[in-house]
Design a protein around this motif. Sequence first.
Motif, PDB file in Angstrom:
ATOM      1  N   LYS A  71       0.816  -1.222   0.000  1.00 49.51           N
ATOM      2  CA  LYS A  71       0.000   0.000   0.000  1.00 49.51           C
ATOM      3  C   LYS A  71       0.848   1.270   0.000  1.00 49.51           C
ATOM      4  CE  LYS A  71      -3.827  -2.269   2.239  1.00 49.51           C
ATOM      5  NZ  LYS A  71      -4.648  -2.425   3.413  1.00 49.51           N
ATOM      6  N   GLY A  72       2.176   1.101  -0.076  1.00 48.88           N
ATOM      7  CA  GLY A  72       3.066   2.261  -0.134  1.00 48.88           C
ATOM      8  C   GLY A  72       3.519   2.785   1.214  1.00 48.88           C
ATOM      9  N   THR A  73       3.199   2.091   2.286  1.00 52.11           N
ATOM     10  CA  THR A  73       3.637   2.505   3.619  1.00 52.11           C
ATOM     11  C   THR A  73       5.120   2.212   3.793  1.00 52.11           C
ATOM     12  OG1 THR A  73       1.457   1.959   4.491  1.00 52.11           O
ATOM     13  CG2 THR A  73       3.233   2.193   6.098  1.00 52.11           C
ATOM     14  N   ILE A  74       5.857   3.186   4.292  1.00 55.85           N
ATOM     15  CA  ILE A  74       7.287   2.994   4.526  1.00 55.85           C
ATOM     16  C   ILE A  74       7.469   2.127   5.766  1.00 55.85           C
ATOM     17  CG2 ILE A  74       9.443   4.147   5.145  1.00 55.85           C
ATOM     18  CD1 ILE A  74       8.449   6.494   3.351  1.00 55.85           C
ATOM     19  N   LEU A  75       8.124   0.996   5.584  1.00 59.41           N
ATOM     20  CA  LEU A  75       8.323   0.033   6.663  1.00 59.41           C
ATOM     21  C   LEU A  75       9.719   0.119   7.264  1.00 59.41           C
ATOM     22  CD1 LEU A  75       6.698  -3.050   4.913  1.00 59.41           C
ATOM     23  CD2 LEU A  75       5.615  -1.435   6.504  1.00 59.41           C
ATOM     24  N   GLY A  76      10.683   0.612   6.490  1.00 56.91           N
ATOM     25  CA  GLY A  76      12.054   0.710   6.974  1.00 56.91           C
ATOM     26  C   GLY A  76      12.940   1.291   5.905  1.00 56.91           C
ATOM     27  N   ALA A  77      14.157   1.646   6.313  1.00 57.26           N
ATOM     28  CA  ALA A  77      15.103   2.241   5.370  1.00 57.26           C
ATOM     29  C   ALA A  77      16.525   2.060   5.878  1.00 57.26           C
ATOM     30  CB  ALA A  77      14.790   3.727   5.183  1.00 57.26           C
ATOM     31  N   VAL A  78      17.470   2.232   4.969  1.00 57.65           N
ATOM     32  CA  VAL A  78      18.892   2.142   5.282  1.00 57.65           C
ATOM     33  C   VAL A  78      19.653   2.967   4.241  1.00 57.65           C
ATOM     34  CG1 VAL A  78      19.286   0.051   3.882  1.00 57.65           C
ATOM     35  CG2 VAL A  78      20.752   0.514   5.867  1.00 57.65           C
ATOM     36  N   VAL A  79      20.828   3.456   4.608  1.00 55.13           N
ATOM     37  CA  VAL A  79      21.673   4.177   3.658  1.00 55.13           C
ATOM     38  C   VAL A  79      22.824   3.268   3.252  1.00 55.13           C
ATOM     39  CG1 VAL A  79      23.052   6.234   3.209  1.00 55.13           C
ATOM     40  CG2 VAL A  79      21.088   6.379   4.757  1.00 55.13           C
ATOM     41  N   TYR A  80      22.949   3.042   1.947  1.00 54.90           N
ATOM     42  CA  TYR A  80      24.003   2.203   1.371  1.00 54.90           C
ATOM     43  C   TYR A  80      25.105   3.096   0.819  1.00 54.90           C
ATOM     44  CZ  TYR A  80      26.440  -0.781  -1.950  1.00 54.90           C
ATOM     45  OH  TYR A  80      27.407  -1.456  -2.644  1.00 54.90           O
ATOM     46  N   PHE A  81      26.347   2.720   1.088  1.00 52.54           N
ATOM     47  CA  PHE A  81      27.514   3.445   0.581  1.00 52.54           C
ATOM     48  C   PHE A  81      28.350   2.494  -0.257  1.00 52.54           C
ATOM     49  CE2 PHE A  81      26.217   5.672   4.353  1.00 52.54           C
ATOM     50  CZ  PHE A  81      26.325   7.007   3.983  1.00 52.54           C
ATOM     51  N   GLY A  82      28.428   2.749  -1.556  1.00 49.73           N
ATOM     52  CA  GLY A  82      29.239   1.923  -2.442  1.00 49.73           C
ATOM     53  C   GLY A  82      30.714   2.266  -2.365  1.00 49.73           C
ATOM     54  N   ASP A  83      31.038   3.390  -1.749  1.00 46.62           N
ATOM     55  CA  ASP A  83      32.426   3.840  -1.583  1.00 46.62           C
ATOM     56  C   ASP A  83      32.594   4.266  -0.130  1.00 46.62           C
ATOM     57  OD1 ASP A  83      34.881   5.176  -1.528  1.00 46.62           O
ATOM     58  OD2 ASP A  83      34.586   6.056  -3.511  1.00 46.62           O
ATOM     59  N   MET A  84      33.419   3.546   0.595  1.00 45.11           N
ATOM     60  CA  MET A  84      33.549   3.770   2.030  1.00 45.11           C
ATOM     61  C   MET A  84      34.104   5.147   2.399  1.00 45.11           C
ATOM     62  SD  MET A  84      32.162   1.350   3.677  1.00 45.11           S
ATOM     63  CE  MET A  84      32.756   1.720   5.323  1.00 45.11           C
ATOM     64  N   GLN A  85      34.770   5.822   1.485  1.00 47.97           N
ATOM     65  CA  GLN A  85      35.293   7.144   1.854  1.00 47.97           C
ATOM     66  C   GLN A  85      34.173   8.134   2.179  1.00 47.97           C
ATOM     67  OE1 GLN A  85      37.353   9.550  -1.125  1.00 47.97           O
ATOM     68  NE2 GLN A  85      36.450   8.278  -2.726  1.00 47.97           N
ATOM     69  N   TYR A  86      32.946   7.821   1.767  1.00 49.38           N
ATOM     70  CA  TYR A  86      31.800   8.702   2.038  1.00 49.38           C
ATOM     71  C   TYR A  86      30.903   8.183   3.166  1.00 49.38           C
ATOM     72  CZ  TYR A  86      33.375  10.474  -2.406  1.00 49.38           C
ATOM     73  OH  TYR A  86      34.156  10.982  -3.411  1.00 49.38           O
ATOM     74  N   TYR A  87      31.312   7.114   3.813  1.00 49.84           N
ATOM     75  CA  TYR A  87      30.530   6.438   4.844  1.00 49.84           C
ATOM     76  C   TYR A  87      30.235   7.353   6.041  1.00 49.84           C
ATOM     77  CZ  TYR A  87      29.623   2.483   8.123  1.00 49.84           C
ATOM     78  OH  TYR A  87      29.101   1.600   9.034  1.00 49.84           O
ATOM     79  N   GLY A  88      31.194   8.183   6.406  1.00 55.30           N
ATOM     80  CA  GLY A  88      30.938   9.207   7.405  1.00 55.30           C
ATOM     81  C   GLY A  88      30.942   8.777   8.848  1.00 55.30           C
ATOM     82  N   SER A  89      31.600   7.693   9.185  1.00 55.71           N
ATOM     83  CA  SER A  89      31.661   7.277  10.592  1.00 55.71           C
ATOM     84  C   SER A  89      32.997   7.689  11.189  1.00 55.71           C
ATOM     85  CB  SER A  89      31.523   5.763  10.709  1.00 55.71           C
ATOM     86  OG  SER A  89      32.729   5.133  10.315  1.00 55.71           O
ATOM     87  N   GLY A  90      33.114   7.468  12.475  1.00 57.29           N
ATOM     88  CA  GLY A  90      34.412   7.619  13.113  1.00 57.29           C
ATOM     89  C   GLY A  90      35.242   6.375  12.839  1.00 57.29           C
ATOM     90  N   GLY A  91      36.411   6.317  13.442  1.00 58.67           N
ATOM     91  CA  GLY A  91      37.259   5.139  13.289  1.00 58.67           C
ATOM     92  C   GLY A  91      37.893   5.056  11.907  1.00 58.67           C
ATOM     93  N   THR A  92      38.264   3.853  11.527  1.00 57.87           N
ATOM     94  CA  THR A  92      39.040   3.632  10.307  1.00 57.87           C
ATOM     95  C   THR A  92      38.213   3.159   9.108  1.00 57.87           C
ATOM     96  OG1 THR A  92      39.504   1.350  10.937  1.00 57.87           O
ATOM     97  CG2 THR A  92      41.089   3.020  11.677  1.00 57.87           C
ATOM     98  N   ALA A  93      36.915   2.993   9.270  1.00 53.15           N
ATOM     99  CA  ALA A  93      36.083   2.405   8.212  1.00 53.15           C
ATOM    100  C   ALA A  93      36.183   3.144   6.886  1.00 53.15           C
ATOM    101  CB  ALA A  93      34.631   2.336   8.655  1.00 53.15           C
ATOM    102  N   ASP A 161      39.007  -4.007  14.809  1.00 53.31           N
ATOM    103  CA  ASP A 161      39.818  -2.935  14.211  1.00 53.31           C
ATOM    104  C   ASP A 161      38.949  -1.789  13.686  1.00 53.31           C
ATOM    105  OD1 ASP A 161      39.025  -4.936  12.189  1.00 53.31           O
ATOM    106  OD2 ASP A 161      40.130  -3.671  10.788  1.00 53.31           O
ATOM    107  N   LEU A 162      37.639  -2.009  13.550  1.00 49.52           N
ATOM    108  CA  LEU A 162      36.721  -0.973  13.076  1.00 49.52           C
ATOM    109  C   LEU A 162      36.000  -0.258  14.220  1.00 49.52           C
ATOM    110  CD1 LEU A 162      35.104  -2.968  10.123  1.00 49.52           C
ATOM    111  CD2 LEU A 162      36.764  -1.105   9.933  1.00 49.52           C
ATOM    112  N   ASP A 163      36.213  -0.722  15.458  1.00 50.51           N
ATOM    113  CA  ASP A 163      35.554  -0.115  16.615  1.00 50.51           C
ATOM    114  C   ASP A 163      36.057   1.308  16.834  1.00 50.51           C
ATOM    115  OD1 ASP A 163      34.477  -2.638  16.931  1.00 50.51           O
ATOM    116  OD2 ASP A 163      35.451  -3.037  18.855  1.00 50.51           O
ATOM    117  N   PHE A 164      35.196   2.133  17.404  1.00 53.77           N
ATOM    118  CA  PHE A 164      35.596   3.472  17.821  1.00 53.77           C
ATOM    119  C   PHE A 164      34.635   3.963  18.886  1.00 53.77           C
ATOM    120  CE2 PHE A 164      32.636   4.101  14.340  1.00 53.77           C
ATOM    121  CZ  PHE A 164      31.893   5.215  14.695  1.00 53.77           C
ATOM    122  N   GLU A 165      34.983   5.076  19.486  1.00 52.40           N
ATOM    123  CA  GLU A 165      34.117   5.691  20.483  1.00 52.40           C
ATOM    124  C   GLU A 165      33.709   7.063  19.966  1.00 52.40           C
ATOM    125  OE1 GLU A 165      34.670   7.331  24.904  1.00 52.40           O
ATOM    126  OE2 GLU A 165      35.204   5.203  24.664  1.00 52.40           O
TER     127      GLU A 165
END
Length: 178
Positions: A71-93, A161-165
């Motif tokens: 019926k077109g109701t939004i049930l969930g979403a996620v952001v996919y990054f095909g290039d990790m340099q734009y992922y935008g997290s802390g740490g080394t990812a 190795d990907l953990d961060f605070e």
Amino acid sequence: MESEIVSVGPTVRAAYPNEYTEIGQLMVEVYSSLEGFPKPSERPRYYNLLANVGDLTAKPEAELIVAVSSKGTILGAVVYFGDMQYYGSGGTATKEKHAAGFRLLAVSPLARGQGVGKLLVQACINKARETNRQQVVIHTTRAMQTAWQMYEKSGFKRSEDLDFEQEGLEVFGFRLAL
């Protein structure tokens, strides 16, 4: 002859720009309700990012993926990054090569337990495979135990190795080798 009733599951696709605001509201609702996760007053910049999640699609190889009901109701979403340099997290990812990642997975409270999160995760894994990435990188927190378990069932392995605070919040890295 009796006709069979066929239940059609959610459709997973790229979000439309006119859905970005609703998806942002869903993300704010989901993340602010997590027990043990910082509240909007504690992390206003993070919640601004969630509210304006559609802005992330301006980054190269970034896509907001949505699961919608018949019926077109939004049930969930996620952001996919095909290039990790734009992922935008802390740490080394963001330094990971030949990798894709996803962030900000949210499932509507009304759709929990129906496999929506798993469908969104699988869509990200499929995109990474289609573009010949060698791995998928993600992060989660202790407050996201349901997601954490789902990631492990999907084959993701803890990668310390990907953990961060981030501002006192422990963030845990995971990898899925493709």
